[in-house]
Write a protein that holds these residues in place. Sequence first.
Motif, short mmCIF file in Angstrom:
data_model
loop_
_atom_site.label_atom_id
_atom_site.label_comp_id
_atom_site.label_asym_id
_atom_site.label_seq_id
_atom_site.Cartn_x
_atom_site.Cartn_y
_atom_site.Cartn_z
N THR A 54 -10.88 -0.95 -4.29
CA THR A 54 -10.27 -0.13 -3.23
C THR A 54 -11.21 -0.11 -2.03
OG1 THR A 54 -9.17 1.34 -4.81
CG2 THR A 54 -9.62 2.26 -2.65
N PHE A 72 -3.12 10.79 4.55
CA PHE A 72 -3.53 9.65 3.73
C PHE A 72 -2.60 8.46 3.98
CE2 PHE A 72 -4.62 7.04 0.22
CZ PHE A 72 -5.82 7.50 -0.30
N LEU A 74 -1.88 4.65 2.58
CA LEU A 74 -2.18 3.66 1.53
C LEU A 74 -1.57 2.34 1.94
CD1 LEU A 74 -3.40 3.25 -1.36
CD2 LEU A 74 -1.06 3.49 -2.19
N PHE A 82 -0.52 10.85 -2.42
CA PHE A 82 -1.95 10.58 -2.50
C PHE A 82 -2.72 11.58 -1.63
CE2 PHE A 82 -2.73 6.03 -4.18
CZ PHE A 82 -1.68 6.15 -5.09
N SER A 109 -6.60 3.76 3.02
CA SER A 109 -7.12 3.13 1.82
C SER A 109 -6.27 1.92 1.45
CB SER A 109 -7.12 4.16 0.69
OG SER A 109 -7.80 3.66 -0.41
N ASN A 111 -5.70 -0.83 -1.84
CA ASN A 111 -6.02 -1.33 -3.18
C ASN A 111 -5.66 -2.81 -3.21
OD1 ASN A 111 -6.60 1.31 -3.94
ND2 ASN A 111 -4.61 1.66 -4.86
N HIS A 115 -1.21 -0.02 -8.11
CA HIS A 115 -1.74 1.28 -8.58
C HIS A 115 -0.81 1.91 -9.62
CE1 HIS A 115 1.11 3.90 -6.45
NE2 HIS A 115 1.03 3.05 -5.44
N SER A 116 -1.35 2.83 -10.38
CA SER A 116 -0.62 3.62 -11.38
C SER A 116 -0.05 2.76 -12.52
CB SER A 116 0.52 4.43 -10.74
OG SER A 116 0.04 5.11 -9.60
N GLY A 118 -2.09 1.10 -14.88
CA GLY A 118 -3.04 0.88 -15.97
C GLY A 118 -4.12 -0.14 -15.62
N ILE A 119 -4.41 -0.31 -14.34
CA ILE A 119 -5.55 -1.17 -13.97
C ILE A 119 -6.60 -0.31 -13.26
CG2 ILE A 119 -6.21 -3.45 -13.05
CD1 ILE A 119 -3.25 -4.14 -12.87
N ALA A 120 -6.50 1.00 -13.47
CA ALA A 120 -7.53 1.95 -13.03
C ALA A 120 -7.74 2.01 -11.52
CB ALA A 120 -8.85 1.70 -13.76
N SER A 121 -6.63 2.15 -10.78
CA SER A 121 -6.77 2.42 -9.34
C SER A 121 -7.35 3.81 -9.15
CB SER A 121 -5.41 2.33 -8.63
OG SER A 121 -4.55 3.38 -9.05
N GLY A 125 -10.17 4.20 -6.57
CA GLY A 125 -9.79 5.10 -5.47
C GLY A 125 -10.68 6.34 -5.41
N MET A 126 -10.86 7.00 -6.55
CA MET A 126 -11.65 8.23 -6.56
C MET A 126 -13.14 7.95 -6.34
SD MET A 126 -9.76 10.79 -6.71
CE MET A 126 -8.04 11.14 -6.99
N LYS A 215 3.27 3.89 -14.77
CA LYS A 215 3.32 4.24 -16.20
C LYS A 215 4.25 5.42 -16.42
CE LYS A 215 -1.27 4.79 -15.95
NZ LYS A 215 -2.66 5.03 -16.31
N SER A 219 -2.22 9.22 -17.63
CA SER A 219 -3.42 9.30 -18.48
C SER A 219 -3.79 10.76 -18.75
CB SER A 219 -4.58 8.58 -17.81
OG SER A 219 -4.27 7.22 -17.70
P1 ADP Z 1 -4.15 3.77 -12.73
O1 ADP Z 1 -3.97 3.01 -14.00
O2 ADP Z 1 -3.83 2.92 -11.53
O3 ADP Z 1 -5.49 4.43 -12.62
P2 ADP Z 1 -3.21 6.50 -12.82
O4 ADP Z 1 -1.80 7.03 -12.86
O5 ADP Z 1 -4.15 6.92 -13.87
O6 ADP Z 1 -3.05 4.91 -12.80
O7 ADP Z 1 -3.84 6.82 -11.41
C1 ADP Z 1 -3.13 6.62 -10.22
C2 ADP Z 1 -3.60 7.69 -9.26
O8 ADP Z 1 -4.88 7.32 -8.74
C3 ADP Z 1 -2.73 7.83 -8.01
O9 ADP Z 1 -1.64 8.71 -8.23
C4 ADP Z 1 -3.70 8.41 -7.01
O10 ADP Z 1 -3.83 9.79 -7.17
C5 ADP Z 1 -5.03 7.77 -7.42
N1 ADP Z 1 -5.31 6.63 -6.55
C6 ADP Z 1 -4.91 5.35 -6.68
N2 ADP Z 1 -5.34 4.58 -5.67
C7 ADP Z 1 -6.05 5.40 -4.85
C8 ADP Z 1 -6.73 5.24 -3.61
N3 ADP Z 1 -6.82 4.04 -3.02
N4 ADP Z 1 -7.34 6.31 -3.07
C9 ADP Z 1 -7.29 7.53 -3.68
N5 ADP Z 1 -6.64 7.77 -4.83
C10 ADP Z 1 -6.03 6.72 -5.41
#
Ligand code: ADP
Length: 357
Positions: A54, A72, A74, A82, A109, A111, A115-116, A118-121, A125-126, A215, A219
Amino acid sequence: MQYKNPDLKFKVTPSGQIAWESPSNIALIKYWGKKEVQIPQNPSLSFSLNRAHTKTTVNYEPVKGKESSVNFFLNGESNEAFGNKTKIFFESLSDIFPFVKQFDFNISSENTFPHSAGIASSASGMSALALALCDIERTHFHQKDDSEFYQKASYIARLGSGSACRSVYGGFTIWGKIEAQQGTSDLFATPVSEKIHPEFEHIQDTILLVETGAKKVSSRAGHALMNNHPFATQRFQQAHQNLKELLNALQSGDLENFIRITESEALTLHAMMMTSNPYFLLMKPETLQIISIIQDFRNTTHTPVCFTLDAGPNIHLLYPLSVKKQVMEFVKEGLSPFTGNRGWIEDELGKGPQKIS
Ligand code: ADP
C-alpha cells in the motif's frame, strides 16, 4: 509499555504531507484468536511481501470545524467506508497522539492488489497509516532512533489491525511473546533475530487469485469465534510448538520441515473456521483442486514447493528462488486454469516499508 502522552499537542497547529509505502505480509504460523485489546492468543511468524503493498499519502492541516475529519481516497476514488474506519482508528489513538484531534486529514491510498480478499490489505493499509502518524510525531515533536520509531509504529499498527504490526519490518517477523527469542512481545512485532538460511532468504510467493471479491466473514468475526472454540487450547499450544520448529527449519535450511509445518498451519487455520460454532468456509473448490495438484507436482518432481492460505480462498505458492523457473512453468501449465482471468501476483520476500519523499 506506556505510549500515552498528553504533551503531543500543538500550540500552533502545522500543515504538512507525509507518505509511506508499506507491504502486506503472509503468515506461516497463523494468528487466529485474540484477547482485548488486539493481543494475540498465540505467537505468529510471517514474512513481508515486496510487490503486494500500500502507498499512503497523508495530508494534514489545522482542523476547521468542531472536530477532526478524514477524507479518504482509495485508488483515486473517494471511499467513505475506509474514511470512517480510519477516523475511528485515529480517534482511538487520541491518548497516544493527542494531535490527531487538531487536524483535518486528506488521505490518498493505493493498494497494488485486491483488498478485503484475504491478501492482508488491512496489514499493509494500517501499517502505512501507523508509520505516517509516527512520522508526523517524529517530524514535529522529537526525533526517535529507528528502532524506537519502528517499534512504536508496530504497536500503533497492531491497534489498527493485529497482523499489521508485522508489516513494519522487512524479512521474517514474529509477533507474540516466545521464550526462545528475547525482546518478543504481544504488543508489537520484532524481526527474527536468527540468521536465515540462504534457501529462505529470497523466498518466492506466487499468489494465485482464486477469488478477488470481498470475504463473506470478516477476520474480526472469525477471531471472535475462537473464544468458545472447542479446540482453542490445543491450537494455541500447537502454534508455539510449530513456531519453534519453523524457526529451526528457517535457520538450518530444512525445506522438508518448512513445507510440513507451513501447510499444516494453513489447513489448521481453515480447520478452526470449519469447526467454529457457527462454522464458516473461506476455501473454494478451486482452492482444494490447486492444493491437490501442488501435492502431486511435489511428489512427482521433488520440487520444494508448498502452499499457505491466509483467511481467504487464494493460494500463496511458496518456494526458493532457485526453483523459480520450473515452478512458474508449473503455474502457467498446471494451475492457471483455476485462476481464470484473475491470474496471479508474482511476489517474494520484501525489505519492508519505505518513506516516500
Ligand atoms: P484483507 O484480507 O484485505 O486484509 P480485511 O477485510 O481483513 O481483508 O481488511 C480489509 C480492510 O482493511 C478494509 O475494510 C479497510 O478498513 C482496511 N484497508 C484496506 N486497504 C487499506 C488502505 N490502503 N488504507 C487503509 N485501510 C485499508
